[in-house]
Structure formats: C-alpha cells, structure tokens
Design an enzyme around this catalytic site. Sequence first.
Site, PDB file in Angstrom:
ATOM      1  N   SER A   1       0.214 -12.044 -17.424  1.00  0.00           N
ATOM      2  CA  SER A   1       1.574 -12.547 -17.653  1.00  0.00           C
ATOM      3  C   SER A   1       1.545 -13.747 -18.604  1.00  0.00           C
ATOM      4  CB  SER A   1       2.217 -12.883 -16.305  1.00  0.00           C
ATOM      5  OG  SER A   1       3.597 -13.078 -16.448  1.00  0.00           O
TER       6      SER A   1
ATOM      7  N   ASP B   1       5.971  -2.314 -13.047  1.00  0.00           N
ATOM      8  CA  ASP B   1       6.094  -3.682 -13.551  1.00  0.00           C
ATOM      9  C   ASP B   1       7.368  -3.783 -14.384  1.00  0.00           C
ATOM     10  OD1 ASP B   1       5.933  -6.130 -14.814  1.00  0.00           O
ATOM     11  OD2 ASP B   1       3.879  -5.862 -15.530  1.00  0.00           O
TER      12      ASP B   1
ATOM     13  N   HIS C   1       3.857  -6.051 -11.167  1.00  0.00           N
ATOM     14  CA  HIS C   1       3.444  -7.131 -12.080  1.00  0.00           C
ATOM     15  C   HIS C   1       2.339  -7.934 -11.405  1.00  0.00           C
ATOM     16  CE1 HIS C   1       3.973  -9.784 -15.502  1.00  0.00           C
ATOM     17  NE2 HIS C   1       4.029 -10.831 -14.687  1.00  0.00           N
TER      18      HIS C   1
END
Length: 491
Positions: free
Chosen positions: A50, A137, A169
Amino acid sequence: MKIRQFVVAVAVALGLAATTVGGATAAVPPPTAGSLQRYDISATYVSGLSSGGFMANQMHVAYSDVFQGAGIFSAGAYDCAQNNLNTALYACMDTFQARKSPAQLVQLTKDRAAGGKLDPVANLSGDKVWLFHGTNDTTVKQPVNDDLATYYRGLGADVVYNSTSASGHAWVSPIGPNACTSTSSPYVNNCGGDPVKEMLTHLLGGVRPASSSALTGTLVRFGQGAYAPGGSASAISMGDEGFAYVPRSCRDGASCRLMVTLHGCYQYYGLVGNALMDKAYLNEYADTNDLIVLYPQATTMTGNPRGCWDWWGYKSADYAQKSGPQMTAVMNMAKALGAGATGTPGTPVLPAPTGLAGTAGATTVSLSWNAVPGAVSYEVYRDGAEVGTAPAGATGYTDTGLTAGTSHGYAVAAVDASGTVGARSAPVTVTTTGSAPVCVTASNYAHTVAGRAHQTGGYTYANGSEQYLGLWNVLATSTLKETSPGYWVTC
C-alpha cells in the site's frame, strides 16, 4: 452508528482501517537494542504494501543505482499522486478522477533522471519486479495496479504480476493471521499459498525453502533519527526506532543480500507492534537465504494521521525524488547496512568529524570542521543527502544555490583510502539570511496568466515542478511559492 461507519470507511479509503492486534505469540526474536552495522551486501531489493508499496516503487526508481528490484503489494505507478491528496485518494486509490497515464509517468521519470533528481532510468531495464493485487482488494483498485505493471514494462523491467488471488488489501503470507479476503489490521492475510516465495524467487533468481525451525538471527532495534535529515525522525513522520533482522550467517561474515520492507498505513510498529515483522514470512527465508531484512518505520504527524509513507506530498514536494526526506532517511539506513558500499566489510571506519559549524548568506552556507587523521576526502550532506565533497587538506565547504530564509541540516563524514565512508558528524542547522519565498493564493486560471503555472488538457500544473494543481478555471484555487527562478511549488 452511521458516524462510526463513516469514520471506518474514510480510514479504509486512505489505506488501511484501524484496529489493533493482540494475543499472537511472536516467532520473530525480541528486539535487541543496537545500531546498524555494515555487512557484505551483494544486492539490494525493496518491498512494501500500500503506502509502503508506493514508497517501494519510489525508492527503486529514485535509487536504481542501488536497488536491483522491487516486490510490491497493491500500489500504483511512480508519482501517480502528483503532490495532491485528492489525486491520491480519487485517482491513485479509487478511479473517480483522471490520472496521468503510465506513458506520461515514464516520461516524467526520464525527465527527472535527466535533471539528476533520480538515478539513470537505464538501470531499470531488466530489473526484476514482482507485483500483487487481490481480487477482493478495493482499497487500491486494480486499474491503478495495472498502471504500475505497464509503467515498469515501459522502462524495460522484467515484471511478474499476480492479480488472481482472492486476497483483500494486505500483505499475503503462509502464516498471515487474517482470512484471505480480509481488509483489516494487521493487514497480513493467509490465502493458502506462498506469495512471498513467488516474490523472492523472481527477485533473487531462486530461494532455498524457508526455515521451519526457530529463527536464529537477531532483530536489531536502532534509532532512526541518526539517518533522518536534520537528525529528527519525528519531524519527517518517521518513528524514533526502526528494526533490522540480521541472520546469523550475515553476522558471521557471509555475503548477504538486503531487503528493505516498508509497511502500509496503520501498520507501523507503534500501532500493531511486531505483527508485520513476525508474520510477513520474510525472516524465515532470510535465515536460509543469507538475507538481511530492514524494517524502517513511519508514524503519524499532522497531515498524516494514519502513519503512511509519504507518496502524495504530505511532508515534502520532493517526496518521490532522491532529495525527499523519507527517501533520504531510508537510503541512509540501507547504506549503513552496506547497500552500494565499497571497501571491506568489518574494517574500522573513520570517526565523525567534530566542531562542525556553519555561516549563512542569502543563498550560501559556509561550513567548517576539524580534520580527521587518515581522511583522504570528506562527504558533505545537506538534509541527509550528499551535496559535495572536500579534499583531505580542506576542512571547509561552501554550499551554494540555496533559497533565502530557509533552514537546512548539515553533516560531514570522512572517507578513508579504501573509499569507506566514516561516521557522520553531529548535525547542525543553518538558516540562510533574507526572507523565505512568499506564498501566492489565486485561481488556477490566474496562476497561468501570471506565469506561475500552465494548463494541459484542462488541468493545471505548476511551472518548473510540474505539480498537479487541479482543474484549469477561475473556481479552483492553489497556493504557490517560487523557490528558485521559474520553479514554483505548492505551499
């Protein structure tokens, strides 16, 4: 109830939702206080999730002289955010807003490299890149991840892209505590396979099986301030402490590789403890494959309440360049471990110069320090990045081309005859004389008329820095300052 649901939704939109971890017994060794020592590092790689994935891409692109490849869980292409939070949220995580194409970002990369702000892009050709995005995700949408794959391929990288997993995610590992489809703290999922092995196999060219025994290495806990520009980690939204897992073989002198691993938002040590270091399944491979793993730590500050790495410019407009403060700090840590080093590991390094002092002019800073016996030259650092060298007989250096009314942190290190850089001096902060640049607030249309910005395709970009400012009209406003002739940045 509706308010709580809204708060959670916003947290997820910015990277990672906020819950805590408890009850797990850590397999990673307890941290041992120490410092980063130089090892025999044969190759260096970077990975992340991320915000850490965006940061991993920035590190790889900016310092391609040092990094040979990258492994990225759920992130977008280099500088997708264009120094704008709304762009980060709605174009580079979600897809409501238009974003620069991979081809445009490839050209931006080439332009910055040509200007010395990044290492040469030719280094990226043939580099190993492993990308991952789960079908569940929705935090960073798949088209954004697709752009990252296209971007890297546009620069000639050797890309493997896993986009078929059902993961939410998260970082995905065989010992992840969360269900595969989860998007929740600590953001380490178990989907039944071993993506970490896939990543390391592609990056390293093959790996031995992960250790199934108790880890035998050391988890070193070190102060990050020594590597941060100006000497303060908290000032650039980094934690006071970082970590490095050092296998016994590396400690005993084996030639090892280095993996820099960057956590996601709401995944930093101060919130989830050692959850990522324990469950990422990197240390198990590190023990059997002579691999040191560096775990730098971000934290929260004003403008960054979720402890994300800077991939949209909350701390610095240079966030994606070699001069970016977090970029500089992480690279200083990697170099302290031996990334890109010359000389023989284990040999003594020269002590830090003493007596560093600075005298400021409007656009210059003159430095002086005490000589170090055995030095053949000195490296001079401004805000953590090397800006010049001085010969052995000199105990001074003048830094030029600065902006009036700005503060910079300086340090100096001696270099011995083998080319080994010694310890850095204690930093000093020097402020140039005169007034700092004045911030100008106006509509984006007015900025273009005044020569502070220009428009392309109905969008506005600052002159010089090319920072994205939004729609080109009289309703959208921006605040800019001129840091050098013709070079405008957001205030």
